[in-house]
Each structure stands twice: as structure tokens, then as C-alpha cells.
Design an enzyme around this catalytic site. Sequence first.
Site, PDB file in Angstrom:
ATOM      1  N   HIS A 317      37.586  33.720  34.238  1.00  0.00           N
ATOM      2  CA  HIS A 317      36.196  34.173  34.334  1.00  0.00           C
ATOM      3  C   HIS A 317      35.495  34.248  32.984  1.00  0.00           C
ATOM      4  O   HIS A 317      34.265  34.294  32.934  1.00  0.00           O
ATOM      5  CB  HIS A 317      36.122  35.540  35.024  1.00  0.00           C
ATOM      6  CG  HIS A 317      36.261  35.436  36.513  1.00  0.00           C
ATOM      7  ND1 HIS A 317      37.478  35.387  37.144  1.00  0.00           N
ATOM      8  CD2 HIS A 317      35.336  35.343  37.501  1.00  0.00           C
ATOM      9  CE1 HIS A 317      37.294  35.273  38.444  1.00  0.00           C
ATOM     10  NE2 HIS A 317      36.005  35.236  38.693  1.00  0.00           N
ATOM     11  N   GLY A 318      36.250  34.298  31.907  1.00  0.00           N
ATOM     12  CA  GLY A 318      35.589  34.343  30.606  1.00  0.00           C
ATOM     13  C   GLY A 318      36.600  34.511  29.489  1.00  0.00           C
ATOM     14  O   GLY A 318      37.661  35.117  29.680  1.00  0.00           O
TER      15      GLY A 318
END
Lengths: 467, 365
Positions: A317-318
Site C-alpha cells: 500500500h505504500g
Amino acid sequence: MLFSSVDFLYYFLPVLLIVYFTAPHRFKNLTLLLFSLAFYYYGEPVYSVLLVFSSVSGYLHGRMIDHHRGTKKAKAALVSSVVISVGLLMFFKYSNFLIGNVNNLFGSEFSLLPFILPIGISFYTFQILSYTIDVYRGTVSVQRKLLDFMTYVALFPQLIAGPIVRYKTIEAELKGREHSLEDVYRGISRFVFGLAKKVLIANTLAEVGAHFAGMNEATVLFYWMAAIAFMLQIYYDFSGYSDMAIGLGRIFGFHFLENFNYPYIAKSITEFWRRWHISLGQWFRNYVYIPLGGNRVNLLLWARNILIVWFLTGFWHGAAWNFIVWGMFFAVFLLVEKFLLRGMMERIPKIVRHAYVLFVVLIGFVVFNAGSMTEAIGNLQGMFGFSNIPLVGEESLYYLRNYLFVFLIACVGATPLLKDLAGGFRRNRFVSVSTDMLEPALYVLLLLMVTGNLIDGSFNPFLYFRF
Amino acid sequence: MQTRIKHILVVLCFTVLIGGGLFINLIKADNEHSFSERRNLRQMPVFSDYGLMDGDYFTDLEAYVLDQFAFRDAFRRINAYTRRRLFRQTDINDLYLIGDGIYKMDFPLNERSIDNAAWLFNKIHADYLHGMDVYYSVAPDKNYFVADDHGYLHKDYARLLTLLEAGLDDFDYIDIFDALSIDDYYRTDLHWAQEGLTGVASILLEAMHREVIEATPYEYRSLGDFYGGYHGQAATAVHPDSMVYLTNHIIENATVYDYQTGEYGPIYDYEGFNGMDGYDFFLSGVRPLITIENDAAKSDAELIIFRDSFSSSLAPLLLEGYSKITLIDLRYVTHESLDTYITFDDQDVLFLYSTTILNNSWMLN
């Protein structure tokens, strides 16, 4: 280009629909590919080359795996495909995270790379990986037409924000698909609802976050409002995008799998993740969790497998520590549910289980939404009164009043209540006929409201730039 | 059959709407300005290889498409209606409605900005105004009268005045708050309306020792409907204001010298009323430096006003006491260059700013 933009709605989409539905059958994939590349180029001119390179690489590796099937060369081709795909993802998404951490750890001063994250790279990389792995496993046939394969990778409905469509889901439809009035109708209705979720609800909720960021008085109430607003915003934004993607796919004859299924009505974290970003969960299940042995191993290895999958889920996600912490946070609750509360969960009253899920997810999203772990800790301290701030204040009460109705609509809309009610009403013939006649008007109304919002230049954030 | 009809209708409605949108936008001529929003609209970006490669061209194109979209004002009204009626939002982009009046929240009090304003005024005083009679006054914004009673966020006005008083040296304060009510402001604009300012003018003249013994009576004339700046921003259907102006032979015979153009003009600008902002009727709107010359004055007294747009409608009502009124708008002219144009002598000096400008004083040079 975003689906929730005037350029897409009133220029790109109508032109594509005209060209696509007037093009002979054999040119339909080519039409979709060219428009998809134009769609991507509009937002990411330079990285369009990377998209094309990744697609061609995936195609060639699929061909090599198939050509050398049963030999070591097939495995080498698979490894090569994984290395190139994951390598590109690592390079563009994670190198600055790595450099930053090395600098912090060793006091070095390596310069950060001057790259921004190519939009959608996490999604299309996972699609390409699913293809080459499935070709290696023999669960899908190799795609011999480069054009069809590139159409699969670059297909604009799911290109920048998912869902992650496995090749085998649309393998047959890439080869040849039917176009029906019902599919177009269902596609349009799904698209318009998704658009309304994103533009009318998610974007309005995002304003609460913007007010929170610029707040003049910190209060416990404001911290909670911002947390709840983000929790609802990300659901409406992400599921809205998925609805739009599924709807657009359907218009063009593709049947993508569902990506969200009312996650906030879940009664356990395990169930929540069966309902939230389903395509990502299934991807990790099929290509990481099960190859690691899944749950068919001893308890220790099973726990290890869960931790690995959730570490990767967070990291996907990041490229920041708060995403890793977010993933591991859920891993802990999943482990507790699987190992400690096994069989006990059912005996806990439903309402308590609902509250437990909502609370855990809320806390998780506070960590997810923060710019750093320091910010996340600060926000959690603010929520639980550890920051020596008042409970409420004039400003937070004002914004609560201003957005109260949006909160209520968003809460009700996140449950299947309206859908169930509509289903119940439709059993009455008179109501059914009336709603059928009113349905077109509803879509027109929603489109007009969305257009008004977009034209007024209202807040329209894109949450997936870090994915 | 019923289901099939529904399918056809939905598909038809959708394609007509987006296809019609495409068609209308392709054939529609571009507009240069938006009168309701009081701004110039983006024009078609110039095509360039570099812009095409780095994405700037598409960013500009997106802005252009939004600005030039057909029925833009109607769509903005739909958005405002959705937010007010469906989402029950009390404000939209800080704009709120009370009855037929439109207001814009301006909060919180920016104490650093007030300090900055005081610092700047003191510097001007020290540089140019030594030994002169220097006054200051503050025009409250509309929120002062309604925000608290209706639960909207607002500045701490008492604190603003306290800070200003504490920060200013050798200035005399003239309080005009009590001479005003919400009825003295336009409903659709941020400004006060000239017909409500005679009391304010009297207080100012009296405080500056320019009592008018035999005031020339004003004639009240109407220019018709006036849609203020908030009207376009709020995109909401409310009744227009009526723009009324005050005149007499002094005002009609006075001339306005514009230092920027070197030209003389009248106090009231009828073309300005029909332009982008009807409030430009007063002293032709934005002018960095102007002097109103009143040959019919009964004294040689002169006044210098450091001002914002609120003074445009007020200054004509002060003419009774002065032969010359010079208006300096520090948003458009820097204080360091003032002595190039003005000889500071024994004029009265008034710093008159609205609370909105004082709270955003970084725009003053």
C-alpha cells in the site's frame, strides 16, 4: 486521467463508446488498447513507456515459459519475469524508502532518486505476475497475441486503481466477448453509482480531513471526526473506483470479480479482509500464502505465513513504515482470532463483534492515513485524550454540524440496508414498475449532481498515488 | 418487456447525457470571463512538445475544460443545491446563507496579521506622518453582525481591536462599529452599501474635527439590480440587491485624478457598474492611488486615506469636509514609494481597513 473528471466523462468516454461500438469486432481490442494507452498517457506521459515495457516483458516471458514448458528454462523464465516485474516495482516504489532508511540508520547522505511513483504500477505489476505464474502453473493458456495481452494489462478501467484482475478472469473475454444491452445497462448503473460514491460522498468526507489538517483548535472530537471521516472516505473512494471499474468493464463486455462486499458489517477481522479489497487479498492468498504452505503447516509456520502476507500487504500500500505497521497491526488481530479466539468469536454478541471490527479498522486507518509514524502516534494520542486538549470546541462542533448528514448517509450507505430495502420493495409489483420507470431519472440526477460537483472545482483527491 | 424498456431508457439517458455533453462542448464558443464568478476563464492551452511530455499540457487542458464547460453556472447551482438540501451543509466553501443574505466565514483571528498591520502602519507613520493628525478606524465584516447568533465561526473582534490599539503608536481610534448594522451591507456582496454610510461619514468627520455645519443634502438614486461578489461564488438563487448611490452637486462636480493613468474621471463610474463587479461603480474599482478634488469645498483641508475597497463608497461622503481626498491602496502600491507621488504636509490621515483585510494583512505592501 481520473474517472471522476469532466475530461473522462464528457470527452474520453463518449468518444471511446462511439469508436468502440462502431469498430468491427476484430478491432475492438485494438480500440481498447489505444484508448487505454491514451488514458494512461494523459496522466503519466513519461511512465507510459514503462507500462508498455512491462506489458511486453510479461508477454515475452509468458511465451518463453510456454515454449520451454516442463524444462528448467521455463522456471528460469518465470524467475526472470518475477525479478523484472518486482525489480521495477521495487526500484520505482521502494528505492527512496530504502535510501531514506539507510541514511537514517547509518548517517549516510545518499541522495534520493528523482522519481515519482508511476500511477498504477502496483496494480499492473501484480496482474502481469499473476499471468506469468499462472502460465507456469498451467492454469491459463499462454496469450499468443501481443495486442490482446497488452489490452489485458493496460485495460483502462482497472489500470490505475484496480481491482487486480487475474488473467484467467477475462481470458475468454479477451478472445471474444458478447455485448448485450443488459451488460451495458448493468455497466452504466454500476459506473454511475460508483461515480456518485466517489464524488458526492468520498470527496465531501475528504473535506473533513482537510479542515482537520488546517484546524485552529485541537480537540478530541476533531481527532475522532477526522478518523471516522477517513475510514468512510477510503471505503467510498476505493469501492467507488472499483464499482466504476467493474461497470466500465461490463459496458465493454468484461466481467471483473467483485472487490468490496460491505466490509464494515464484518464481525471479525478475518471476515473484514474477505470483504475489503478482495482482489488484493486473493492475489496474496494465491501467489504468496498458499505457496508458503498456507494453513496446512504447523502452527509456527502458519503464523509465519500470516505475518509475511500481512507485511507484504502493508508494504504494497505504500513505501513507508506506517503502512508496514498497518499491515502487521492486522496480522496481530488475525493471529489472535485464528489462534486464541478460535471458536470463541461466535459466542460473543454480534454487536460487540461489530464494534470490535469497526474500532480495530478505525485505529488501523489512523495509522494508514498518517504521513509518518510520529503523526500516527500523535493522532492516536489526540483521539484518546493524551494530548492535553479539550474534548470539544467551537470549531469541531461547527464542522460536526456541517458534515453530520454526510456522515449519516455514508454510515447507512456502507451497509446493505438500502439494498435490502429496495429488494423488499421490489417484490411489490406496483413499486417494482414505479422504480423501474424512475431508475433512468435517478442516474441522470446522479450524473448531473456529480458533474455539478466536478465543475465547481470541489475537492477531488486521488488516494492511490502511493499504491 | 418492462425490464428491457428500463435497460433501453437507462442506456439512452446515459449516452444522450455524455454524448450531448461532448457535442455541446465541442461546438460551444469559449467565454473569456465568468461574470458570476468575477474572473477570467482559462483558455485553450498552447500545444507544445514539452508540455505534452511532462504532462503540463494535460493539466492546463483539464483546467480549461472545467472553466469552459457548457452551462457551467447551472451546474454550479446544482452542486450548491445538492450540498445545501441533500447534505444539509451549513456552509459551502465557507459561504453561508441567512435568509436572503450571503456571508463568508473568515476565521480565526490571525493575531500575527494584526501585528503585521500595526507594524506597517507605524512604519508609514514614522516615515511620512510625523506631526500630522493620524486616525484609524475599522470596518467590521458582515460576520460581525450575524455569525455568533447563527452558530457560524468568526473572528474575535474585540481581540482584534485590542491588538490593534496596543500595537499602534500615536494613532487616534474612531469607532464606527455602533454606527453600522447588517442592514447597512449588501446582501449579496461583502461590502457595505453607500446609502447606509451617512452616519459613519458623520462620525469620521466629527472625530477628525471637520464638522459640517450646513451639510448639502444627498439625493438617493438607484442603479437597479446589483449582484454582489458572493452571489456568484455561492451559486445560489437569492434576490439581487438594489444599488443605491448618494449624490449632490459637490459629488457631481468633484473629479478623480488617477496617478497611474494620469487621467481625470468622475466619482461614479456608470460603465464600472455594468462591468465584472458592479461595486466598481464607486471610484472605478481597483485604483492604487487616486485623489478626489473638490473645488466646491468650504475649506482647504485635505485628507489622506489608507484604504481598501470599503472606502470607495465611503470617500465621496467625506467630501463635504475636504478640498482633496487622496486614497492609497497598499495592496497595489508599496508604502516605500509614496513620497514620489504625495507630499505629506498637514493633511488629516485616516487608516480605514476592513477586518477581513486586517486579518490578511500580508497583502499590504
